[in-house]
Design an enzyme around this catalytic site. Sequence first.
Site, PDB file in Angstrom:
ATOM      1  N   PHE A  70      23.571  36.001  -8.600  1.00 25.23           N
ATOM      2  CA  PHE A  70      23.307  37.175  -9.435  1.00 25.23           C
ATOM      3  C   PHE A  70      23.207  36.868 -10.848  1.00 25.23           C
ATOM      4  CE2 PHE A  70      24.289  41.030 -11.876  1.00 25.23           C
ATOM      5  CZ  PHE A  70      23.258  41.754 -11.624  1.00 25.23           C
ATOM      6  N   LYS A 121      30.574  39.687 -19.695  1.00 28.10           N
ATOM      7  CA  LYS A 121      31.638  40.439 -19.306  1.00 28.10           C
ATOM      8  C   LYS A 121      32.961  40.333 -20.196  1.00 28.10           C
ATOM      9  CE  LYS A 121      30.180  41.502 -14.694  1.00 28.10           C
ATOM     10  NZ  LYS A 121      28.782  40.830 -14.581  1.00 28.10           N
ATOM     11  N   ASP A 148      26.258  29.747 -15.201  1.00 29.70           N
ATOM     12  CA  ASP A 148      26.405  31.214 -15.753  1.00 29.70           C
ATOM     13  C   ASP A 148      27.810  31.539 -15.399  1.00 29.70           C
ATOM     14  OD1 ASP A 148      26.595  34.044 -15.401  1.00 29.70           O
ATOM     15  OD2 ASP A 148      24.929  34.253 -14.340  1.00 29.70           O
TER      16      ASP A 148
HETATM   17  C1  LIG Z   1      27.593  40.528 -14.396  1.00 30.81           C
HETATM   18  C2  LIG Z   1      26.819  39.409 -14.306  1.00 30.81           C
HETATM   19  C3  LIG Z   1      25.487  39.372 -15.011  1.00 30.81           C
HETATM   20  C4  LIG Z   1      24.931  40.346 -15.568  1.00 30.81           C
HETATM   21  O1  LIG Z   1      25.475  40.740 -16.691  1.00 30.81           O
HETATM   22  P1  LIG Z   1      25.007  42.364 -17.479  1.00 30.81           P
HETATM   23  O2  LIG Z   1      26.085  42.390 -18.677  1.00 30.81           O
HETATM   24  O3  LIG Z   1      25.280  43.559 -16.142  1.00 30.81           O
HETATM   25  O4  LIG Z   1      23.677  42.059 -17.664  1.00 30.81           O
HETATM   26  C5  LIG Z   1      24.996  38.022 -14.773  1.00 30.81           C
HETATM   27  N1  LIG Z   1      25.469  36.901 -14.086  1.00 30.81           N
HETATM   28  C6  LIG Z   1      26.781  37.242 -13.480  1.00 30.81           C
HETATM   29  C7  LIG Z   1      27.330  35.938 -12.845  1.00 30.81           C
HETATM   30  C8  LIG Z   1      27.318  38.466 -13.497  1.00 30.81           C
HETATM   31  O5  LIG Z   1      28.612  38.566 -12.955  1.00 30.81           O
END
Ligand SMILES: *Cc1c(COP(=O)(O)O)cnc(C)c1O
Length: 400
Positions: free
Chosen positions: A137, A251, A222
Amino acid sequence: MESATMERAERVIAHTYKRIPLVLTRGSGATLWDEAGRRYTDFVAGIAVCNLGHAHPRLARALAEQAEVLWHVSNLYYTRPQIELAAWLVEHSFADRVFFCNSGAEANEAAIKLARKHFKETGQPGRYRIVSMELSFHGRTMATLSATGQEKVRHGYDPLLEGFDFVPFNDAEALRRAIGPETAAVMLEPVQGEGGVRQPDPGYLARVRGLCNETGTLLIFDEIQTGMGRTGTLFAYEQFGVEPDIMTLAKALANGLPMGAMLAREQVAAAFGPGAHASTFGGTPIVSAAALEVCRILGEGEVLAHARAAAAHFRVRLEELKARHGVVEEVRGMGLLLGLKLAVDGEPFVHGCREAGFLINCVQGNVLRFVPPLIITPEEIDALVACLDRLLARAGKGAG
Ligand SMILES: *Cc1c(COP(=O)(O)O)cnc(C)c1O
């Protein structure tokens, strides 16, 4: 049980979220209160965002102080909180430079753009593809959903952005085959969060780094969910002896204020010159001041030490649940990013926990995810585990 507040929301807010019927009004530490004054222990933390808990006094003070001085002037000028924050992140990571934005998706957009631009600037313009992982994700913008290995995120938005390839997580051989002459970068979460709390197999990330080195491919981690102490160290990569070339954060970076960051080594960051990329709000003083205080608190070390001890305790308790209940298939995760994979639908457990005063969530249909504030206590963990124990016993009976 529909409150007037919820009815009103259903009339005026876009229907993009399937919400839990709770109106939350106040928080303190790992506790939240709803409209009716009921209290909940929070094992969601705004989806791994409020790592220092709700209404942290030092964060409230840092924010209030900055609020009386300067909120925003744009990146046409220098501002001290942004500089201090970047310097802190550089000092505490592999990276040499930081680009600030406002969300995880934007941080990953910046990473994808930088990877492509790096090869344009260094004389290999044909390298533009990104290999990412199935069940990954990376966000909801067009580029980041194109990089996301989940059909439910991508569905309905064709044509997607071109140039993304997918391989199974933890399959180094598939990754070796997928990296070709057009590959610019490999992008992955050190521990998959939304994909079901899946940790890397021993040696996997080192193998990924090796494959990138052999082929001159950039490695993007990420760490939007795994960063800022979530896995027990400031960044998850520290625990694998592997450093990326680019890392994204969001986050928990500002504990609930919107902030994203893209960090890179100098040789890669050099591709972003003036005008190459920008964000109006990125690194604005008011948000940077809060993030800087988050960093200072984490840098003091006590919270991380507490998180590691709490995580070890939590893991033991979850393993006990697995030993006691046949419907628990696996305990997953790292640090305080933990999951319980069930043989049955997880939603009834989310509901049952809420009725008992605990907020948890469920990913991939059957993985209960626990991402409490890092300040969660062993007593709070034990209370949740006792609740899960009762719910699992009932589910076990139901299953025959
Ligand atoms: C939450 C998340 C995102 C996206 O972040 P947003 O602030 O909602 O755009 C991307 N990568 C990972 C691993 C995430 O947990």
